[in-house]
Write an enzyme that holds these catalytic residues in place. Structure first.
Site, mmCIF file in Angstrom:
data_model
loop_
_atom_site.group_PDB
_atom_site.id
_atom_site.type_symbol
_atom_site.label_atom_id
_atom_site.label_comp_id
_atom_site.label_asym_id
_atom_site.label_seq_id
_atom_site.Cartn_x
_atom_site.Cartn_y
_atom_site.Cartn_z
ATOM 1 N N ASP A 222 -25.537 56.130 33.324
ATOM 2 C CA ASP A 222 -26.418 56.451 34.439
ATOM 3 C C ASP A 222 -27.627 57.289 33.984
ATOM 4 O OD1 ASP A 222 -26.672 56.853 37.530
ATOM 5 O OD2 ASP A 222 -26.822 58.892 36.721
ATOM 6 N N GLU A 285 -28.728 52.314 32.138
ATOM 7 C CA GLU A 285 -29.643 52.299 33.278
ATOM 8 C C GLU A 285 -30.867 53.138 32.922
ATOM 9 O OE1 GLU A 285 -30.273 53.731 37.848
ATOM 10 O OE2 GLU A 285 -29.728 55.103 36.245
#
Ligand code: NOJ
Ligand code: MG
Length: 587
Positions: A222, A285
């Site tokens: 993330d 990401e």
């Protein structure tokens, strides 16, 4: 010979497209993102959970999914719905227990499904023990976060610089306890970890090992680009895009994102994963520019997510625009890399709501017929759309922070509503002839009695009632976000029965993606056939046959001649088509 065709017709200007030769060992699979709060609720609290996911793994195998990525399931105060983590190695009770998780790993592996966890290294929750100890200045936690005394301006203390948080406002928050500001690139309840501390790096490596030892097959990482910040803490230059110092667009992110140390840490994580016998994946990401994105391939990621079909495509894009988006990934990706294609996720408006229904079907065709990894956001396979969520029902901090007047443009709730399994309880309503309370409170306790003593008919009623409850998202009529009002038409059960449904299209294409010979496709050729018709050919040896995906992004039928743009098109083709236009031209 096989072919997949959407519409067929007249030849128009031809733009030279790319020819891409995949490596022999190309990684080609289907990844499915589950937002655990919204997939399936097993315990009736209106929130999805791990047991619910176990109950619905069959849907994934039936949809030809190979790997599942779960958005965070760790202990969390849920300010950012799990991305604010207060314990990296515990499961949040909302989702279940560690035992449920272990059962999920086993159930997934029994079905040959890989399980990918969300690894959130940039920040913790402010409720994490580390932050609580850091606040009190307890060693070694005192420098686990990025603390700064700020600067004095005309006798007043100010944040150290003009850095802005992604959610808006200063990225610095003052704490009296420490007499200092801490950095938070996201909401203030998500303090950024300080990666110049070797202790932090070691702790996070232990987190990776903990889950790898539990058998997970890899991680989606993330918010990677925010990991390190420039330690000089200088002001970032102004972008000129807005005068609002509270807007994330106010500055150019030269000190807070894409720092070289962020890349340097990746090989250390890769090494940890590579110690395990089974192959382990790393997906990154990072919404950033092309060169900073591609760099992750070089530092040990299987791939950085390709968000170009989300960020660069609009309702008006032409076939040439789409070809450019597709080709540029192949052109910029390092040799031997795994291409990947993403159409949606929990942070972005849903595909159909973003670009319209006609284009969505055409894009699903590209998603599943381009080589490499396809990424499906839960519900995309049944054509779920954004739902209107009132201000009163708004949950997402990004929406709440924007305020009542602006929340709709910021909130991510519309794309996070519960999966629409069927038209019963909370993927809908309970059939009126069976009262919901009767089913829960009366039928439940006396089920055994009914089974043993009552007539065949009562048994039948019981079975049907239970089944209805189990098949929906939840037995609870109040779910954490409302179910999309279109659930009666758009739900998995109904779409499975309808050969023209969105799910049928998805299933057929995913069959084709999965079929053995398609994994060996030799080369990929893209072409523009007219203003809105984009084509992908996957050409292989005569033994396997070619596949042509002809996608019409326009709203009119169009005639194209395949043999004028592709070499050696066979005279006979199997044709499958999908259309949102009622009349399809005769072939
Ligand atoms: C990216 C996640 O996808 C998003 O949902 C979250 O709010 C931020 N990172 C912060 O973790
Ligand atoms: Mg639940």
């Amino acid at each position: 010979m096989r072919a997949v065709i959407a519409f067929c017709v007249a030849v128009l200007p031809l733009v030279i497209g790319i020819t891409w030769n995949p490596p022999d060992n190309i990684t080609d699979f289907s990844l499915y993102q589950i937002y655990p709060r919204s997939y399936k609720d097993s315990d009736g609290d209106g929130i999805g959970d791990l047991r619910g996911i176990i109950q619905r793994l069959d849907h994934l195998t039936e949809s030809n999914v190979d790997a599942v990525w779960l958005s965070p399931i760790y202990r969390s105060p849920m300010v950012d719905f799990g991305y604010d983590i207060s314990n990296f190695t515990e499961i949040d009770p909302i989702f279940g227990t560690l035992k449920d998780f272990e059962d999920l790993v086993k159930a997934a592996h029994d079905r040959n499904l890989s399980l990918i966890l969300d690894f959130v290294p940039n920040h913790t929750s402010d409720q994490h023990e580390w932050f609580q100890k850091s606040l009190q200045g307890i060693s070694p936690y005192d420098n686990y976060y990025v603390w700064h005394p700020g600067r004095m301006e005309n006798g007043t203390r100010k944040p150290p610089n003009n850095w802005v948080s992604v959610m808006g406002g200063s990225a610095w928050e003052w704490r009296d306890e420490r007499q200092a500001y801490y950095l938070h690139q996201f909401v203030k309840q998500e303090p950024d970890l300080n990666y110049s501390s070797p202790n932090v790096r070691r702790e996070m490596e232990d987190v990776l090992r903990f889950w790898l030892d539990k058998g997970v097959d890899g991680f989606r990482i993330d918010a990677m680009k925010y990991l390190y910040e420039d330690q000089r803490f200088l002001d970032e230059p102004l972008s000129g895009l807005t005068d609002d110092p509270n807007s994330y667009d106010y500055t150019l992110k030269i000190y807070t994102t894409d720092q070289q140390q962020t890349y340097d840490i990746l090989p250390t994580w890769r090494q940890i994963l590579d110690k395990y016998k089974q192959p382990k994946y790393i997906f990154i990401e990072a919404y950033t520019n092309t060169s900073s994105t591609m760099k992750y391939y070089h530092y040990g990621a299987d791939f950085p997510f390709n968000f170009d079909l989300i960020t660069n495509l609009t309702r008006n894009s032409t076939a040439a625009d789409i070809q450019h988006i597709v080709d540029s990934w192949f052109e910029n990706m390092p040799e031997g890399g795994t291409p990947n294609w993403v159409l949606g996720n929990h942070d972005r408006s849903r595909l159909i709501s973003r670009i319209g229904e006609t284009r969505a079907g055409a894009l699903i065709m590209c998603l599943l017929l381009l080589p490499g990894v396809s990424v499906t956001y839960y519900g995309e396979e049944i054509g779920m759309t954004d739902e209107y969520i009132s201000w009163e029902d708004t949950q997402d901090p990004q929406g709440c922070l924007a305020g009542k007047a602006n929340y709709q443009s910021k909130s991510r709730d519309p794309q996070r509503t519960p999966f629409q399994w069927n038209n019963s309880v909370s993927a809908g309503e309970f059939p009126t002839r069976y009262n919901f309370h009767t089913a829960e409170t009366v039928f439940g306790p006396i089920a055994q009695l009914l089974r043993n003593k009552f007539s065949e008919k009562a048994n039948f009623l019981l079975a049907e009632t239970t089944n209805q409850i189990e098949n929906g998202f939840s037995s609870n009529p109040h779910t954490w976000l409302p179910i999309n009002k279109n659930y009666k038409t758009y739900n998995l059960a109904a779409e499975k029965k309808d050969k023209n449904s969105y799910y049928t299209l998805y299933e057929k294409l995913s069959n084709l993606k999965k079929s053995k010979h398609n994994r060996k496709w030799a080369k990929v050729v893209t072409k523009v056939l007219d203003e809105y018709v984009f084509a992908i050919a996957r050409e292989t040896s005569p033994k396997y046959g070619n596949v042509y995906a002809i996608t019409n992004f326009g709203d009119k039928a169009s005639k194209v001649d395949l043999s004028s743009v592709f070499d050696d098109v066979p005279r006979k083709l199997n044709v499958y088509y999908a259309s949102t236009v009622s009349k399809v031209l005769p072939w």
